[in-house]
Write a protein that holds these residues in place. Structure first.
Motif, mmCIF file in Angstrom:
data_model
loop_
_atom_site.group_PDB
_atom_site.id
_atom_site.type_symbol
_atom_site.label_atom_id
_atom_site.label_comp_id
_atom_site.label_asym_id
_atom_site.label_seq_id
_atom_site.Cartn_x
_atom_site.Cartn_y
_atom_site.Cartn_z
ATOM 1 N N THR A 209 -34.217 7.834 6.643
ATOM 2 C CA THR A 209 -35.797 7.426 6.112
ATOM 3 C C THR A 209 -36.425 6.422 7.210
ATOM 4 O O THR A 209 -35.821 6.226 8.341
ATOM 5 C CB THR A 209 -35.808 6.709 4.895
ATOM 6 O OG1 THR A 209 -37.067 6.782 4.416
ATOM 7 C CG2 THR A 209 -35.363 5.235 5.103
ATOM 8 N N GLU A 242 -36.918 9.852 -0.211
ATOM 9 C CA GLU A 242 -36.346 8.670 -0.773
ATOM 10 C C GLU A 242 -35.900 8.808 -2.258
ATOM 11 O O GLU A 242 -34.702 8.513 -2.710
ATOM 12 C CB GLU A 242 -36.819 7.323 -0.573
ATOM 13 C CG GLU A 242 -36.909 6.935 1.093
ATOM 14 C CD GLU A 242 -37.487 5.510 1.227
ATOM 15 O OE1 GLU A 242 -38.018 5.018 0.138
ATOM 16 O OE2 GLU A 242 -37.874 5.311 2.350
ATOM 17 N N ASP A 254 -32.753 3.286 7.055
ATOM 18 C CA ASP A 254 -34.092 3.184 7.580
ATOM 19 C C ASP A 254 -34.004 3.086 8.768
ATOM 20 O O ASP A 254 -33.265 2.203 9.865
ATOM 21 C CB ASP A 254 -34.784 2.082 7.231
ATOM 22 C CG ASP A 254 -36.436 2.087 7.549
ATOM 23 O OD1 ASP A 254 -36.576 2.468 8.394
ATOM 24 O OD2 ASP A 254 -37.250 1.556 6.676
#
Length: 274
Positions: A209, A242, A254
Motif C-alpha cells: 500500500t 487495504e 506501506d
C-alpha cells in the motif's frame, strides 16, 4: 549542485573486482552523516600496478582540489596496492584488513586472499539461480505470468505504481527469489474478494500500500492531469485495496517512506523465504 555552506568531500570506492561490496559498506557509513556533499567515484578492477598508480593519482588530485583528504573505502585484496593507496592523501578504510585479519586470528588460519572469490565458479549455481529469478520476475510482471504462479515463491499485489516491480526485481537479484506481481485494477477492487486467478495462491500473497498523496505524485509524472493520477482516484484505490487485505487476512506493508531493501527484507522475513 552543492548548497551554500555545505561541506564537500571526495569519496572513492576501490576494489580489484566490481566494488559493489566497498560501495555498499561505504555508503552505509556515509548515510549517517548529513550536511556533507560526497563526491563519489568508483575505481573498479584495480588489478595491475599501472591501475593502482593511476588510482593513487586520482585520489591525490581530488584531495588537492577539495582541500581535504579523500575518503577511500577499499576491498582491495592485493597487499602492495592497498599499501600504495593507504599512503596517498586520503583517509583509508580497509574493509579487507578490518574483517579478514580478525577472522584469521579467530580461526587461526590464513585466508586464500583470492580476488573476487564470491564470483568464482563455486558460486555459479547461485548466480544462475538469480538470473533465472530475474527472468521469472520480468515474465511475471503486472499479471503477465499467471500460469507461472505455481512456481512463484511469492506474489506481490497492490494498486498501480505502489512498488511491486522494483521490489520483485530486487528480491530476484539479491536473493534468487521467484517473485511475481499482480496489479489490482478497478474490477478487482469492486469488492473484497480475491481475483479468481489468485485464490488458490492466497498463501503466497503479500500486499503493498502507499500514501495516496505520494501515489498521486508518482502517477502524475506518468500520466499528468489524468483520471488515473487524480488524488480522488488514488485515495479510492488505496482504501479499497487495504479493505481487501484486511478482509482476506493478507499481510501488507506501506511503501511510502520505505526503501526497496527494507520492503524486501520485511516481506522475506514475514513469509519465511530465507
Amino acid at each position: 549542485m552543492v548548497k551554500p555552506n555545505t561541506k564537500s568531500r571526495a569519496v572513492f570506492f576501490v576494489s580489484d573486482r566490481t566494488g559493489i561490496t566497498a560501495e555498499a559498506l561505504g555508503s552505509s557509513l556515509l548515510s549517517q552523516f548529513e550536511g556533507v556533499d560526497f563526491n563519489k567515484k568508483h575505481l573498479s578492477f584495480i588489478d595491475t600496478l599501472d591501475k593502482a598508480n593511476e588510482a593513487v593519482k586520482q585520489i591525490n588530485r581530488a584531495s588537492l582540489q577539495i582541500g581535504e583528504p579523500a575518503l577511500v573505502f577499499s576491498t582491495q585484496i592485493n597487499h602492495e596496492f592497498r599499501v600504495m593507496m593507504s599512503k596517498s592523501d586520503c583517509v583509508f578504510f580497509d574493509f579487507f584488513d578490518t574483517f579478514i585479519s580478525k577472522m584469521e586470528r579467530s580461526l587461526d588460519l590464513k585466508s586464500s586472499h583470492t580476488a573476487g572469490r564470491l564470483h568464482g565458479l563455486n558460486h555459479y549455481s547461485s548466480y544462475s539461480n538469480r538470473i533465472s529469478s530475474i527472468n521469472f520476475a520480468l515474465g511475471s510482471d503486472d499479471g503477465l505470468g499467471a500460469k507461472s504462479y505455481e512456481n512463484a515463491d511469492l506474489i506481490l499485489i497492490g494498486v498501480s505504481r505502489s512498488g511491486k516491480t522494483p521490489s520483485c526485481l530486487f528480491m530476484a537479484l539479491q536473493y534468487g527469489i521467484n517473485a511475481a506481481n499482480y496489479p489490482l485494477i478497478e474490477q478487482d477492487l469492486e469488492n473484497t474478494q480475491l481475483p479468481d486467478v489468485l485464490k488458490q495462491y492466497k498463501h503466497k500473497l503479500f500486499g503493498l500500500t502507499i500514501n495516496p498523496i505520494r501515489l498521486q505524485k508518482i502517477r502524475d509524472e506518468r500520466r499528468s492531469n489524468s483520471h488515473y493520477a487524480s488524488l480522488k482516484q488514488c485515495q479510492s484505490e488505496v482504501n479499497r485495496a487495504e479493505d481487501l487485505y484486511h478482509a482476506q487476512c493478507i499481510p501488507f506493508i506501506d511503501t511510502t517512506q520505505t526503501s526497496i531493501e527494507e520492503i524486501s527484507t520485511k516481506i522475506i522475513h514475514k513469509l519465511s523465504l530465507r
